[in-house]
Write an enzyme that holds these catalytic residues in place. Structure first.
Site, PDB file in Angstrom:
ATOM      1  N   HIS A  22      -7.284 -31.185 -11.417  1.00 57.69           N
ATOM      2  CA  HIS A  22      -7.193 -29.988 -12.263  1.00 57.69           C
ATOM      3  C   HIS A  22      -6.520 -28.841 -11.516  1.00 57.69           C
ATOM      4  CE1 HIS A  22      -8.599 -27.159 -15.414  1.00 57.69           C
ATOM      5  NE2 HIS A  22      -8.638 -26.307 -14.409  1.00 57.69           N
ATOM      6  N   GLU A  23      -6.971 -28.579 -10.298  1.00 54.36           N
ATOM      7  CA  GLU A  23      -6.429 -27.447  -9.543  1.00 54.36           C
ATOM      8  C   GLU A  23      -4.991 -27.714  -9.064  1.00 54.36           C
ATOM      9  OE1 GLU A  23      -7.831 -24.639  -9.537  1.00 54.36           O
ATOM     10  OE2 GLU A  23      -9.705 -25.351 -10.425  1.00 54.36           O
ATOM     11  N   HIS A  26      -2.471 -26.933 -11.755  1.00 56.31           N
ATOM     12  CA  HIS A  26      -2.127 -25.503 -11.816  1.00 56.31           C
ATOM     13  C   HIS A  26      -1.092 -25.166 -10.745  1.00 56.31           C
ATOM     14  CE1 HIS A  26      -4.946 -24.292 -14.836  1.00 56.31           C
ATOM     15  NE2 HIS A  26      -6.021 -24.635 -14.132  1.00 56.31           N
TER      16      HIS A  26
END
Length: 225
Positions: A22-23, A26
């Site tokens: 997820h990170e 980004h």
């Protein structure tokens, strides 16, 4: 006792995959949009140690709610400000949905074909199950439009007027979310299910989102089973 150990090991292994992806998504979207800040802060990586917040990780394991370290981004470096903000905002949840899409058939195949190796196959099965569930839960949770979640950042891109509703979501919405978390914990403690408004909301949307994945792979792997 051993079952509890298997349970927590599986949750931990799932978080080792779900949170960094997820990170990193980004960070990847930010770099592709022209901002190299994530690289400067060593966040352009899938290494879990670069993304975990220790307290947030423990909170995930104990109460089912936690957080990772947010990826630092400087939108002023984006080649196109609005497009960059939008793609960075949705990158994490898109990555989570893709991960859920990949994890589900692996879960089915594991259930069907992995031989019984004692607790090893239990850890493998439950890890894949948690990867699937967590990925969809992250998708739903992060799209809630309150600051500082991704859903608010998407709203921020398209909001032309920033009136009372926008200001409430920006400054007060997170406290409403905290209140709902508190009710969920109270529900677990007391056994009174009707307090768990947030849990029921999450379960409903996660069930709705998983339906296309389970139906798709059910058709593809129908002959296998």
């Amino acid at each position: 006792m051993i079952e509890n150990v298997v349970f927590y090991i599986s949750k931990f292994l799932a978080l080792l995959l779900v949170l960094p992806i997820h990170e990193f998504a980004h960070a990847f979207a930010a770099v592709k949009s022209g901002d190299f800040t994530p690289k400067m802060y060593n966040r352009y990586t899938l290494n879990p140690l670069s993304h975990f917040d220790p307290l947030g990780l423990v909170s995930f394991l104990v109460v089912g709610f936690g957080w990772a370290k947010p990826v630092p981004v400087n939108p002023s470096n984006f080649k196109n400000y609005k497009k960059g903000c939008f793609f960075v905002s949705i990158a994490g949840v898109v990555a989570n949905y893709i991960l859920a899409f990949i994890a589900y058939p692996l879960l089915l195949l594991c259930f069907k074909f992995v031989p019984n190796f004692g607790y090893f196959d239990d850890v493998l099965f439950f890890t894949l199950e948690f990867v699937f569930i967590y990925s969809l839960s992250f998708f739903v949770f992060n799209l809630i439009p309150v600051y500082p979640l991704d859903g608010f950042r998407v709203l921020d891109v398209f909001a032309k007027k920033r009136g009372d509703v926008y200001n409430f979501l920006r400054y007060k919405g997170i406290y409403v979310l905290y209140g709902l978390f508190a009710l969920s914990i109270l529900s677990d403690i007391t056994g009174l299910w009707y307090f768990d408004v947030f849990g029921r909301f999450m379960n409903f949307l996660v069930g709705y989102l998983q339906a296309p994945i389970t139906k798709f792979w059910g058709l593809i792997l129908g002959g296998v089973f």
